[in-house]
Design an enzyme around this catalytic site. Structure first.
Site, short mmCIF file in Angstrom:
data_model
loop_
_atom_site.label_atom_id
_atom_site.label_comp_id
_atom_site.label_asym_id
_atom_site.label_seq_id
_atom_site.Cartn_x
_atom_site.Cartn_y
_atom_site.Cartn_z
N LYS A 131 59.72 36.28 54.08
CA LYS A 131 59.83 37.47 54.75
C LYS A 131 61.17 37.52 55.24
CE LYS A 131 55.01 38.70 55.37
NZ LYS A 131 53.87 38.90 56.26
N LYS A 212 52.13 36.79 43.73
CA LYS A 212 50.87 36.96 44.18
C LYS A 212 50.65 38.38 44.22
CE LYS A 212 51.16 36.80 49.02
NZ LYS A 212 50.68 36.67 50.15
N LYS A 215 50.11 43.39 49.57
CA LYS A 215 50.11 44.73 50.14
C LYS A 215 51.48 45.13 50.32
CE LYS A 215 46.26 43.80 53.53
NZ LYS A 215 46.80 42.49 54.31
P1 TYM Z 1 46.68 39.34 54.93
O1 TYM Z 1 46.23 40.32 55.69
O2 TYM Z 1 47.87 38.90 54.13
O3 TYM Z 1 45.43 38.96 53.72
C1 TYM Z 1 44.08 38.83 53.99
C2 TYM Z 1 43.44 37.74 53.43
O4 TYM Z 1 43.52 37.95 51.99
C3 TYM Z 1 44.05 36.89 51.30
N1 TYM Z 1 44.91 37.19 50.18
C4 TYM Z 1 44.76 36.79 48.78
N2 TYM Z 1 43.94 36.00 48.44
C5 TYM Z 1 44.03 36.11 46.89
N3 TYM Z 1 45.09 36.53 46.21
C6 TYM Z 1 45.97 37.40 46.66
N4 TYM Z 1 46.84 37.83 45.94
C7 TYM Z 1 45.74 37.37 48.19
N5 TYM Z 1 46.29 38.22 48.99
C8 TYM Z 1 46.05 38.08 50.30
C9 TYM Z 1 44.71 36.13 52.43
O5 TYM Z 1 44.94 34.74 51.86
C10 TYM Z 1 44.06 36.40 53.61
O6 TYM Z 1 43.11 35.37 53.80
N6 TYM Z 1 48.07 36.23 58.63
C11 TYM Z 1 46.95 36.65 57.90
C12 TYM Z 1 46.01 37.39 58.85
C13 TYM Z 1 45.35 36.71 59.95
C14 TYM Z 1 44.51 35.51 59.96
C15 TYM Z 1 44.17 35.21 61.23
C16 TYM Z 1 43.70 35.04 59.02
C17 TYM Z 1 45.62 36.79 61.20
N7 TYM Z 1 45.11 36.17 62.14
C18 TYM Z 1 43.39 34.19 61.70
C19 TYM Z 1 42.87 34.05 59.48
C20 TYM Z 1 42.59 33.67 60.74
C21 TYM Z 1 47.43 37.64 56.80
O7 TYM Z 1 48.39 38.38 57.11
O8 TYM Z 1 46.38 37.89 55.73
#
Ligand code: TYM
Length: 354
Positions: A131, A212, A215
């Site tokens: 990023k 991957k 968003k």
């Molecule tokens: P975020 O918002 O990017 O994604 C949310 C969840 O979706 C999963 N994910 C995917 N899984 C499979 N294939 C993909 N292409 C894909 N893209 C996203 C992510 O692995 C995630 O589980 N930092 C985290 C949010 C967060 C968090 C936490 C997670 C903040 N605090 C505490 C767990 C515990 C994030 O940005 O996820």
């Protein structure tokens, strides 16, 4: 010298139930990767016996501002994400579903944990490096982001953190931070485990199966299936998915066949069928057109009802949604506040005057 509590001890620390914690950002639209990699696992765990597991799901708006956000869009997306999670099957009566910034303990705990985190640990994080490369100027929040994530998890004494593959490194950092704090200040935190699904942990972009599904790229047409997409849009995106010039429908590690592998992985994750069963389903297919048609059908079957239920929740004055947002904040604070008080005490802060 302090030591880490074992699983039985931590189970009793959380009142006998296994605690599950996960989070998701309200930046951009929810896509099929989020659903198959993360949200579906959360729903499954929630639906297990309530005397055995206790779930916390957090809409992480504080994480979303590590990159510039339009305030109006952030407000709208936070509400939409909350509704979509309910539409996916998160039940706010059984799961504590809440908005991160509503529980002030998260920011305060982050500062305390930051002071116990070596800078080098953060500079090594892959997502930060990727990023940061894309930004002209890098906010300090982008670097410290995984410590906010650690605070999220540790405030709830979570045992398990179900996430997609890309978040594994952040959960591992959270374990390191917890262990270090426990070591420096005495036993305070449960050391959590990342839980990654066997299928669907890394769904790739339809337009580029080497990257991957994400968003931040989901505005690009044909990149993702969004959980808000109409059926025709889903069908179009899958029909246009990048494949190869061959005709063999099988799972493969060959980068050439990454597109077909991704479509089959989506099919496997959505239907719950084994890899062998999936390949057998397409033994008589007449090329990739048949594969895409069938994948689109099963995806429309899961996404359609989610989209409609979310639209229903978002209709009108949001009164019911606002009630659920408030309920989640109250329940989450009831767990996070005593933990924060324990952290303050461990660090040697005077009790705050009342
Ligand atoms: P975020 O918002 O990017 O994604 C949310 C969840 O979706 C999963 N994910 C995917 N899984 C499979 N294939 C993909 N292409 C894909 N893209 C996203 C992510 O692995 C995630 O589980 N930092 C985290 C949010 C967060 C968090 C936490 C997670 C903040 N605090 C505490 C767990 C515990 C994030 O940005 O996820």
């Amino acid at each position: 010298m302090s030591r880490s509590p074992n699983q039985d001890e931590t189970r009793s620390a959380a009142h006998g139930r296994r605690r599950i914690f996960s989070g998701i950002q309200p930046s951009g639209s929810l896509h099929l990767g989020n659903y198959l990699g993360a949200i579906r696992q959360w729903v499954r765990r929630q639906d297990e016996r309530s005397d055995e597991v206790e779930s916390f799901i957090c809409v992480v708006d504080l994480h979303a501002i590590t990159l510039p956000q339009d305030p109006e869009s952030l407000r709208r997306q936070t509400r939409e994400l909350f509704a979509l999670l309910i539409a996916c099957g998160i039940d706010p009566e059984r799961t504590t579903l809440f908005v991160q910034s509503h529980v002030r303990a998260h920011t305060e705990a982050t500062w305390m944990l930051l002071c116990a985190t070596p800078l080098g640990w953060l500079e090594r994080m892959t997502q930060y490096k990727v990023k940061a490369q894309r930004q002209e100027s890098v906010g300090a929040g982008l670097l410290t982001y995984p410590v906010l994530q650690a605070a999220d998890i540790l405030l709830y004494d979570a045992h398990e953190v179900p996430v997609g593959e890309d978040q594994k490194q952040h959960v591992e950092l959270c374990r390191d931070v917890a262990q270090r704090f426990n070591h420096l200040y005495g036993e305070t935190f449960v050391v959590p485990e990342p839980v990654i699904p066997q299928v669907g942990a890394r769904i790739m972009g339809l337009d580029d199966p080497s990257a991957k599904m994400s968003k931040s790229d989901s505005a690009a047409r044909g990149h993702a299936v969004l959980l808000t997409d109409p059926d025709a849009e889903i069908e179009r995106a899958i029909k246009r998915a990048v494949t190869d010039s061959g005709n063999e429908i099988r799972f493969s590690d060959d980068p050439e066949k990454a597109g077909v592998d991704n479509l089959l992985s989506i099919y496997a994750a959505v239907t719950g069928r084994s890899r062998a069963e999936c390949e057998a389903d397409f033994a008589d297919a007449r090329g990739y057109g048949d594969l895409k048609k069938r994948v689109a059908e099963v995806v429309v079957d899961v996404v359609g009802p989610i989209r409609e239920r979310a639209a229903e929740l978002l209709r009108g004055d949001h009164r019911e949604l606002d009630r659920l947002v408030a309920l989640g904040a109250e329940r989450a604070a009831a767990i996070a506040e005593p933990k924060l008080a324990q952290m303050r005490e461990r660090l040697g802060f005077l009790p705050a005057p009342r």
